[in-house]
Design an enzyme around this catalytic site. Structure first.
Site, short mmCIF file in Angstrom:
data_model
loop_
_atom_site.label_atom_id
_atom_site.label_comp_id
_atom_site.label_asym_id
_atom_site.label_seq_id
_atom_site.Cartn_x
_atom_site.Cartn_y
_atom_site.Cartn_z
N TYR A 41 2.77 5.45 15.29
CA TYR A 41 1.55 4.65 15.17
C TYR A 41 0.35 5.47 15.68
O TYR A 41 -0.68 5.57 15.01
CB TYR A 41 1.71 3.36 15.97
CG TYR A 41 0.54 2.41 15.87
CD1 TYR A 41 0.45 1.52 14.81
CD2 TYR A 41 -0.46 2.39 16.83
CE1 TYR A 41 -0.62 0.64 14.70
CE2 TYR A 41 -1.53 1.52 16.74
CZ TYR A 41 -1.61 0.64 15.68
OH TYR A 41 -2.66 -0.23 15.57
N VAL A 77 0.81 -1.22 0.00
CA VAL A 77 0.00 0.00 0.00
C VAL A 77 0.84 1.27 0.00
O VAL A 77 0.31 2.37 -0.17
CB VAL A 77 -1.01 0.04 1.18
CG1 VAL A 77 -2.02 -1.10 1.07
CG2 VAL A 77 -0.31 0.05 2.53
N ALA A 122 0.05 8.69 15.96
CA ALA A 122 -0.23 9.81 15.05
C ALA A 122 -0.90 9.31 13.77
O ALA A 122 -1.84 9.94 13.27
CB ALA A 122 1.07 10.54 14.72
N SER A 123 -0.45 8.15 13.26
CA SER A 123 -1.04 7.63 12.02
C SER A 123 -2.51 7.29 12.24
O SER A 123 -3.35 7.56 11.38
CB SER A 123 -0.27 6.38 11.54
OG SER A 123 -0.54 5.25 12.36
N LYS A 124 -2.83 6.72 13.38
CA LYS A 124 -4.22 6.29 13.61
C LYS A 124 -5.13 7.49 13.89
O LYS A 124 -6.31 7.48 13.51
CB LYS A 124 -4.28 5.27 14.75
CG LYS A 124 -3.57 3.94 14.40
CD LYS A 124 -4.16 3.26 13.18
CE LYS A 124 -3.56 1.89 12.91
NZ LYS A 124 -4.15 1.21 11.75
N ASN A 163 -7.14 -2.13 6.03
CA ASN A 163 -6.69 -2.77 7.26
C ASN A 163 -5.17 -2.84 7.39
O ASN A 163 -4.66 -3.02 8.49
CB ASN A 163 -7.31 -4.18 7.31
CG ASN A 163 -6.68 -5.05 8.36
OD1 ASN A 163 -6.95 -4.91 9.55
ND2 ASN A 163 -5.77 -5.94 7.95
N SER A 203 -7.57 2.72 15.49
CA SER A 203 -7.13 2.11 16.76
C SER A 203 -7.54 3.02 17.90
O SER A 203 -7.72 4.23 17.69
CB SER A 203 -5.60 1.96 16.75
OG SER A 203 -5.13 1.63 18.05
N1 LIG Z 1 -4.33 -6.31 16.83
C1 LIG Z 1 -4.66 -5.24 17.51
O1 LIG Z 1 -4.73 -5.24 18.74
C2 LIG Z 1 -4.99 -3.96 16.78
C3 LIG Z 1 -5.50 -2.90 17.53
C4 LIG Z 1 -5.83 -1.73 16.90
C5 LIG Z 1 -5.66 -1.60 15.55
N2 LIG Z 1 -5.13 -2.63 14.84
C6 LIG Z 1 -4.95 -2.45 13.40
O2 LIG Z 1 -5.50 -3.54 12.71
C7 LIG Z 1 -4.81 -3.72 11.48
C8 LIG Z 1 -4.37 -5.17 11.37
O3 LIG Z 1 -3.41 -5.43 12.37
P1 LIG Z 1 -3.13 -6.87 12.97
O4 LIG Z 1 -3.17 -6.74 14.43
O5 LIG Z 1 -3.96 -7.88 12.30
O6 LIG Z 1 -1.59 -7.03 12.59
P2 LIG Z 1 -0.80 -8.08 11.66
O7 LIG Z 1 -1.22 -9.46 11.95
O8 LIG Z 1 0.62 -7.69 11.82
O9 LIG Z 1 -1.33 -7.71 10.20
C9 LIG Z 1 -0.90 -6.56 9.51
C10 LIG Z 1 -1.27 -6.72 8.06
O10 LIG Z 1 -0.88 -5.54 7.35
C11 LIG Z 1 -0.20 -5.92 6.19
N3 LIG Z 1 0.76 -4.89 5.80
C12 LIG Z 1 1.76 -4.34 6.51
N4 LIG Z 1 2.45 -3.47 5.75
C13 LIG Z 1 1.86 -3.49 4.52
C14 LIG Z 1 2.09 -2.82 3.30
N5 LIG Z 1 3.11 -1.93 3.15
N6 LIG Z 1 1.30 -3.06 2.23
C15 LIG Z 1 0.28 -3.96 2.35
N7 LIG Z 1 -0.01 -4.62 3.47
C16 LIG Z 1 0.78 -4.37 4.55
C17 LIG Z 1 0.50 -7.23 6.52
O11 LIG Z 1 0.69 -7.99 5.34
P3 LIG Z 1 2.08 -8.21 4.58
O12 LIG Z 1 3.17 -8.13 5.60
O13 LIG Z 1 1.93 -9.58 3.98
O14 LIG Z 1 2.12 -7.14 3.54
C18 LIG Z 1 -0.54 -7.91 7.41
O15 LIG Z 1 -1.45 -8.63 6.63
C19 LIG Z 1 -3.67 -2.72 11.48
O16 LIG Z 1 -4.03 -1.55 10.78
C20 LIG Z 1 -3.50 -2.41 12.96
O17 LIG Z 1 -2.91 -1.15 13.18
C21 LIG Z 1 -4.79 -3.81 15.42
#
Ligand SMILES: NC(=O)c1ccc[n+]([C@@H]2O[C@H](COP(=O)([O-])OP(=O)(O)OC[C@H]3O[C@@H](n4cnc5c(N)ncnc54)[C@H](OP(=O)(O)O)[C@@H]3O)[C@@H](O)[C@H]2O)c1
Length: 259
Positions: free
Chosen positions: A163, A71, A165-167, A97, A150
């Site tokens: 992070y 992305v 700031a981005s959110k 996401n 988030s």
């Molecule tokens: N888990 C939590 O507690 C939590 C809480 C609040 C918000 N969030 C948000 O939820 C979302 C998913 O997080 P998660 O917890 O599921 O983490 P995760 O398991 O680390 O998943 C992150 C996903 O983002 C993809 N990604 C990272 N950099 C990318 C790039 N440059 N281009 C395309 N895809 C990219 C990764 O895929 P590849 O590496 O294969 O590209 C992976 O599929 C994120 O936005 C995170 O900030 C999570």
């Protein structure tokens, strides 16, 4: 009589794109959208993992297509969208996401790490949403965009400055996009999760500090990805037809005393 709420939650005939579907929350979002009847394009950089997901979806009778997408690469986005449209049809639902985090305190935070986090979490949402939004607006049939923000958008977590700031940026982007896109019947909302079990959070949640943190959450635990299913479907489907510009916290009460 209005159609049943259960019918309005169904996504039969719809096409969805989930970015960051190779693990964690995105992987689950793809599964639940398929379960609701949508054909789903799953995007990420790790295409081997996406292939496993599409295979499982197809074995269960669903429609899915894996697309390689970083992305942060604006040049790749139009080609990825064209590929999805050719395989599945026009995109009705976009789940932004993809996300990443770098844990460094403010005074030590390296500029390349700042750029990586902002480019992925904020600029990536802008780029993909703008490209898909143009297609939705041009088609004239509306759509739903769900941005994954988030609780870090509103509470001051230590050690994840870029992070946070981005959110906060994603929340502002969501609200502004909702204002501008309503005229095209495109709804734009954000989900603000607290701690959910995923590859991103596992390293911290496994530590003593992580366990102590969770013990202070009113529900005394992290969420499971499937606990976001209901909110995602509400925002993605006709069941949420008047919801736009909302940023919904789902965190087991974690930020009740801090937001
Ligand atoms: N888990 C939590 O507690 C939590 C809480 C609040 C918000 N969030 C948000 O939820 C979302 C998913 O997080 P998660 O917890 O599921 O983490 P995760 O398991 O680390 O998943 C992150 C996903 O983002 C993809 N990604 C990272 N950099 C990318 C790039 N440059 N281009 C395309 N895809 C990219 C990764 O895929 P590849 O590496 O294969 O590209 C992976 O599929 C994120 O936005 C995170 O900030 C999570």
């Amino acid at each position: 009589m209005a159609p049943s709420i259960f019918d309005r939650l169904r996504l039969k005939g719809k096409v969805a794109l989930v970015t960051g579907a190779s693990s964690g929350l995105g992987h689950r979002f793809a599964e639940v959208l398929v379960e609701a009847g949508a054909a789903v394009a799953v995007a990420a950089r790790r295409t081997d993992r996406l292939a496993g997901l599409t295979k499982a979806i197809e074995q269960d009778g669903g429609r899915a297509h894996a697309v390689a997408l970083d992305v942060t690469d604006p040049a790749r986005i139009p080609a990825a969208i064209a590929e999805i449209e050719a395989k599945l049809g026009p995109i009705d639902i976009l789940v932004n996401n993809s996300g990443t985090v770098v844990s460094e305190r403010f005074l030590e935070h390296a500029e390349p790490n700042w750029d990586k986090v902002i480019d992925t979490n904020l600029k990536g949402v802008f780029l993909v949403a703008q490209a898909v939004g143009k297609r939705m607006a041009g088609r004239g049939k509306g759509g739903s965009i769900v941005n994954i923000a988030s609780t870090a958008a509103t509470v001051a977590n230590k050690g994840t400055i870029s992070y946070n700031a981005s959110k906060a940026g994603v929340v502002a982007l969501t609200r502004s996009m909702a204002m501008e896109l309503a005229r095209y019947k495109i709804r734009v909302n954000a989900i603000c999760p607290g701690y959910f079990v995923s590859e991103m959070t596992a390293p911290y949640l496994g530590t003593e500090a992580g366990k102590e943190y969770l013990a202070r959450v009113p529900m005394r635990r992290a969420g499971q990805p499937e606990e976001l299913d209901g909110l995602l479907l509400l925002l993605a489907s006709d069941a949420g037809s008047f919801i736009t510009g909302s940023c919904v916290v789902i965190d087991g009460g974690e930020t009740l005393d801090r937001a």
